[in-house]
Design a protein around this motif. Sequence first.
Motif, PDB file in Angstrom:
ATOM      1  N   GLY A   1      40.982  28.143   3.364  1.00  0.00           N
ATOM      2  CA  GLY A   1      41.888  28.990   4.133  1.00  0.00           C
ATOM      3  C   GLY A   1      41.383  30.423   4.142  1.00  0.00           C
ATOM      4  N   LEU A   2      42.293  31.386   4.001  1.00  0.00           N
ATOM      5  CA  LEU A   2      41.908  32.792   3.938  1.00  0.00           C
ATOM      6  C   LEU A   2      40.926  33.000   2.788  1.00  0.00           C
ATOM      7  CD1 LEU A   2      42.614  35.709   5.047  1.00  0.00           C
ATOM      8  CD2 LEU A   2      44.124  35.875   3.056  1.00  0.00           C
ATOM      9  N   PRO A   3      39.787  33.639   3.022  1.00  0.00           N
ATOM     10  CA  PRO A   3      38.821  33.852   1.939  1.00  0.00           C
ATOM     11  C   PRO A   3      39.457  34.563   0.750  1.00  0.00           C
ATOM     12  CG  PRO A   3      37.822  34.376   4.048  1.00  0.00           C
ATOM     13  CD  PRO A   3      39.290  34.144   4.317  1.00  0.00           C
ATOM     14  N   ASN A   4      39.051  34.142  -0.459  1.00  0.00           N
ATOM     15  CA  ASN A   4      39.677  34.649  -1.676  1.00  0.00           C
ATOM     16  C   ASN A   4      39.490  36.148  -1.853  1.00  0.00           C
ATOM     17  OD1 ASN A   4      40.827  32.252  -3.176  1.00  0.00           O
ATOM     18  ND2 ASN A   4      38.767  31.501  -2.785  1.00  0.00           N
ATOM     19  N   ASP A   5      38.340  36.685  -1.426  1.00  0.00           N
ATOM     20  CA  ASP A   5      38.137  38.119  -1.594  1.00  0.00           C
ATOM     21  C   ASP A   5      39.073  38.920  -0.698  1.00  0.00           C
ATOM     22  OD1 ASP A   5      36.630  37.094   0.582  1.00  0.00           O
ATOM     23  OD2 ASP A   5      35.398  38.898   0.643  1.00  0.00           O
ATOM     24  N   GLU A   6      39.367  38.378   0.502  1.00  0.00           N
ATOM     25  CA  GLU A   6      40.324  39.056   1.384  1.00  0.00           C
ATOM     26  C   GLU A   6      41.727  39.025   0.785  1.00  0.00           C
ATOM     27  OE1 GLU A   6      40.219  37.984   5.505  1.00  0.00           O
ATOM     28  OE2 GLU A   6      38.047  37.699   5.501  1.00  0.00           O
ATOM     29  N   LYS A   7      42.095  37.886   0.194  1.00  0.00           N
ATOM     30  CA  LYS A   7      43.390  37.772  -0.469  1.00  0.00           C
ATOM     31  C   LYS A   7      43.496  38.802  -1.591  1.00  0.00           C
ATOM     32  CE  LYS A   7      43.639  34.723  -3.576  1.00  0.00           C
ATOM     33  NZ  LYS A   7      43.537  33.421  -4.250  1.00  0.00           N
TER      34      LYS A   7
ATOM     35  N   SER B   1      49.452  36.793   3.829  1.00  0.00           N
ATOM     36  CA  SER B   1      48.134  36.575   3.224  1.00  0.00           C
ATOM     37  C   SER B   1      48.164  35.407   2.250  1.00  0.00           C
ATOM     38  CB  SER B   1      47.690  37.847   2.500  1.00  0.00           C
ATOM     39  OG  SER B   1      46.572  37.611   1.685  1.00  0.00           O
ATOM     40  N   GLU B   2      49.181  35.372   1.407  1.00  0.00           N
ATOM     41  CA  GLU B   2      49.262  34.302   0.401  1.00  0.00           C
ATOM     42  C   GLU B   2      49.427  32.938   1.075  1.00  0.00           C
ATOM     43  OE1 GLU B   2      48.808  34.714  -2.838  1.00  0.00           O
ATOM     44  OE2 GLU B   2      48.728  36.889  -2.782  1.00  0.00           O
ATOM     45  N   MET B   3      50.234  32.862   2.109  1.00  0.00           N
ATOM     46  CA  MET B   3      50.452  31.586   2.800  1.00  0.00           C
ATOM     47  C   MET B   3      49.197  31.127   3.537  1.00  0.00           C
ATOM     48  SD  MET B   3      53.524  30.466   2.135  1.00  0.00           S
ATOM     49  CE  MET B   3      53.984  29.331   3.455  1.00  0.00           C
ATOM     50  N   ALA B   4      48.391  32.065   3.991  1.00  0.00           N
ATOM     51  CA  ALA B   4      47.138  31.700   4.656  1.00  0.00           C
ATOM     52  C   ALA B   4      46.093  31.221   3.661  1.00  0.00           C
ATOM     53  CB  ALA B   4      46.595  32.893   5.435  1.00  0.00           C
ATOM     54  N   SER B   5      46.255  31.634   2.407  1.00  0.00           N
ATOM     55  CA  SER B   5      45.318  31.212   1.375  1.00  0.00           C
ATOM     56  C   SER B   5      45.716  29.858   0.794  1.00  0.00           C
ATOM     57  CB  SER B   5      45.266  32.265   0.264  1.00  0.00           C
ATOM     58  OG  SER B   5      44.368  31.876  -0.747  1.00  0.00           O
ATOM     59  N   TYR B   6      46.991  29.717   0.424  1.00  0.00           N
ATOM     60  CA  TYR B   6      47.511  28.464  -0.136  1.00  0.00           C
ATOM     61  C   TYR B   6      48.280  27.764   0.974  1.00  0.00           C
ATOM     62  CZ  TYR B   6      46.507  31.311  -4.233  1.00  0.00           C
ATOM     63  OH  TYR B   6      45.891  32.128  -5.145  1.00  0.00           O
TER      64      TYR B   6
ATOM     65  N   GLY C   1      46.320  19.781  -1.765  1.00  0.00           N
ATOM     66  CA  GLY C   1      45.079  19.875  -2.505  1.00  0.00           C
ATOM     67  C   GLY C   1      45.061  21.035  -3.481  1.00  0.00           C
ATOM     68  N   THR C   2      44.039  21.070  -4.292  1.00  0.00           N
ATOM     69  CA  THR C   2      43.878  22.125  -5.276  1.00  0.00           C
ATOM     70  C   THR C   2      43.583  23.456  -4.601  1.00  0.00           C
ATOM     71  OG1 THR C   2      42.722  20.426  -6.559  1.00  0.00           O
ATOM     72  CG2 THR C   2      42.694  22.653  -7.443  1.00  0.00           C
ATOM     73  N   CYS C   3      44.082  24.555  -5.173  1.00  0.00           N
ATOM     74  CA  CYS C   3      43.685  25.888  -4.711  1.00  0.00           C
ATOM     75  C   CYS C   3      42.167  25.972  -4.753  1.00  0.00           C
ATOM     76  CB  CYS C   3      44.294  26.959  -5.604  1.00  0.00           C
ATOM     77  SG  CYS C   3      46.086  26.807  -5.813  1.00  0.00           S
ATOM     78  N   THR C   4      41.574  26.656  -3.791  1.00  0.00           N
ATOM     79  CA  THR C   4      40.130  26.540  -3.613  1.00  0.00           C
ATOM     80  C   THR C   4      39.300  27.511  -4.454  1.00  0.00           C
ATOM     81  OG1 THR C   4      40.206  28.022  -1.701  1.00  0.00           O
ATOM     82  CG2 THR C   4      40.374  25.653  -1.277  1.00  0.00           C
ATOM     83  N   PHE C   5      39.937  28.453  -5.160  1.00  0.00           N
ATOM     84  CA  PHE C   5      39.141  29.299  -6.043  1.00  0.00           C
ATOM     85  C   PHE C   5      38.763  28.495  -7.295  1.00  0.00           C
ATOM     86  CE2 PHE C   5      43.595  30.205  -7.146  1.00  0.00           C
ATOM     87  CZ  PHE C   5      43.581  30.000  -8.521  1.00  0.00           C
ATOM     88  N   TYR C   6      37.796  29.021  -8.055  1.00  0.00           N
ATOM     89  CA  TYR C   6      37.328  28.283  -9.233  1.00  0.00           C
ATOM     90  C   TYR C   6      38.097  28.741 -10.463  1.00  0.00           C
ATOM     91  CZ  TYR C   6      34.218  25.569 -12.156  1.00  0.00           C
ATOM     92  OH  TYR C   6      33.718  24.631 -13.041  1.00  0.00           O
ATOM     93  N   GLY C   7      39.356  28.333 -10.507  1.00  0.00           N
ATOM     94  CA  GLY C   7      40.202  28.603 -11.653  1.00  0.00           C
ATOM     95  C   GLY C   7      40.276  27.385 -12.562  1.00  0.00           C
TER      96      GLY C   7
ATOM     97  N   ASN D   1      33.894  34.597  -9.274  1.00  0.00           N
ATOM     98  CA  ASN D   1      32.560  35.021  -9.665  1.00  0.00           C
ATOM     99  C   ASN D   1      31.635  35.142  -8.453  1.00  0.00           C
ATOM    100  OD1 ASN D   1      30.460  35.672 -11.419  1.00  0.00           O
ATOM    101  ND2 ASN D   1      29.825  33.549 -11.605  1.00  0.00           N
ATOM    102  N   GLY D   2      32.195  35.043  -7.251  1.00  0.00           N
ATOM    103  CA  GLY D   2      31.434  35.125  -6.016  1.00  0.00           C
ATOM    104  C   GLY D   2      32.394  35.014  -4.853  1.00  0.00           C
ATOM    105  N   LEU D   3      31.880  34.943  -3.649  1.00  0.00           N
ATOM    106  CA  LEU D   3      32.740  34.888  -2.469  1.00  0.00           C
ATOM    107  C   LEU D   3      33.049  33.459  -2.022  1.00  0.00           C
ATOM    108  CD1 LEU D   3      31.229  37.781  -0.309  1.00  0.00           C
ATOM    109  CD2 LEU D   3      33.143  37.855  -1.935  1.00  0.00           C
ATOM    110  N   ALA D   4      32.238  32.479  -2.411  1.00  0.00           N
ATOM    111  CA  ALA D   4      32.416  31.096  -1.965  1.00  0.00           C
ATOM    112  C   ALA D   4      33.604  30.442  -2.655  1.00  0.00           C
ATOM    113  CB  ALA D   4      31.147  30.297  -2.253  1.00  0.00           C
TER     114      ALA D   4
END
Length: 601
Positions: free
Chosen positions: A185-191, A211-216, A220-226, A340-343
């Motif tokens: 969804g919305l890139p994590n760095d933009e969030k 912004s939060e709704m566009a990210s989550y 499925g799992t949240c897409t950042f590496y948490g 740890n990165g933008l991906a």
Amino acid sequence: MPLHPKIAAVTDRIRARSEDTRQAYLENMARAASEGPRRAHMACGNLAHAYAAMGEDKATLAEGRAPNIGIITAYNDMLSAHQPFELYPNLIRAAARAAGGTAQVAGGVPAMCDGVTQGQTGMELSLFSRDVIALAAGVGLSHNVFDAAIYLGVCDKIVPGLVMAAATFGYIPSVFLPAGPMTSGLPNDEKAKVRQKFAVGEIGRDELMASEMASYHGPGTCTFYGTANTNQMLMEFMGLHLPGASFVNPNTPMRDALTTAGTERALEITALGNQYTPVCDVLDEKAFVNGLVGLMATGGSTNLVLHLPAMARAAGIILDLQDFSDLSDVTPLMAKVYPNGLADVNHFHAAGGLGFMIGELLNAGLLHDDVKTVAGDGLHLYTQEPKLTDGRITYSAGAGKSLNEKILRPASNPFQPEGGLKQLVGNLGRGVIKASAVAKERHIVEAPARVFHTQEAVKDAFKAGEFTEDTIIVVRFQGPKSNGMPELHGLTPTLAVLQDRGLKVALVTDGRMSGASGKVPSAIHLSPEAADNGPISLIQDGDIVRLDATKGTIDVLGVDLTTRSPAIADLTGNGNGVGRELFEVFRRNVGLSSEGAAVVV
């Protein structure tokens, strides 16, 4: 490639440290396994109760010759990562039936979402929910009519709790089936930028919510590496997933085919067949070392520094913070995934993902290949890539190269030569720091302390404009005995703003930070905690604190702490509201965070 001497040395050290507890565990598992299939020892009345509602599977169950799978599910539709599990039991039952076996939902376990409870009172139950999950899974499997178990769980405390249960029932095979990450969804760095703008009042709540709704945004799992996606990585590195299963999106033909294949594999490895693989044989010292190496190579969540020792203890294995630090020293950081990165993890998977990474680490001598897994003998099986052929999973060799070296690099050309997780030791006790996302010039911070007892008090001081110089922000009475050790992720935007203003800042706490936290140096999990009169309870405003992530030290300078009396906080308010009353026994009996902050192991 021969095994790296440091990997061998740490493995031998863990084995020696765990000799007595591991031997006692394996003897218990062997005793249980020697009794054969559990149902053979049960009365007909017991079995009739267990099979009464099973419809077309009743005759097969009553005959007692086909393997029966117990499903432990963490389904709810409040967690995006777990919502896809709603349909899994029917899929698993159908797959088992087609393969000549049966499957039953043995029980459900609670699954709370740290994203929902972040900064809320409910977060004080989050860490303890791991032990509740282990207990709940144990209740489900206690009916003793199962030849294998399938575990449905993804997120932060759920997978560690399920592994603790799987190890406890280690005489039966266990297969973990994931649901996969949501689409990007919305890139994590933009969030993150939007959150920082909200923190300083530049935008309103409506823009933040959008912004939060566009990210989550979906199942499925949240897409950042948490922590959730770190869990999925671990299940693959430790041989509890099928190869390549971790990061396939939900509700796709590939995802369903992997679920079917996992069910078929669970049937194949029971004691009723010729490939009996109890999970006690999978979860050995080498598997945990492989998991630790995976944690370092991917830059995974610091929450696993709490969870892995608890998971290991359930299997009779004792891990120490020094093991994490020593393995980090020799493990290259091969991935750049947010924070740890933008991906995100979808980009990571597309670049070659875990299959490429495991192959590289095996070739570098940094992983044990001679392990048992649910897929068979040898971790090299996890370098294979699943393909969908006529609706079924087949495996072929992976690409063997990274398809995007901005995200995923070979072990010979990593982003960093070390994993970035450091043990911190000094006159403030023991803790850890994840430095992989922190700029090198911020790895050492020496500054006066400002001491707080809540994260809300830090935010209030920030709003009042009180942080105008380099500062070590100390937030204590946040350990498991104090209030259940909630994540202090709500401080991340505030600290990031101070850092962006040119200040050198760091966090020192006996609490924990989210796997989504990033670029601010944070000394976390300090042990003993303030509620145990640990050294963090002796810090005063103005003390000079030095956090050195290069040397692995955390100290108060120029002060004899033994001359001081510990601070005392009023913790009476931590014991009631939103279910906290029920967890008093947990707060009273929890172990040290350096040992996993566990109650039941």
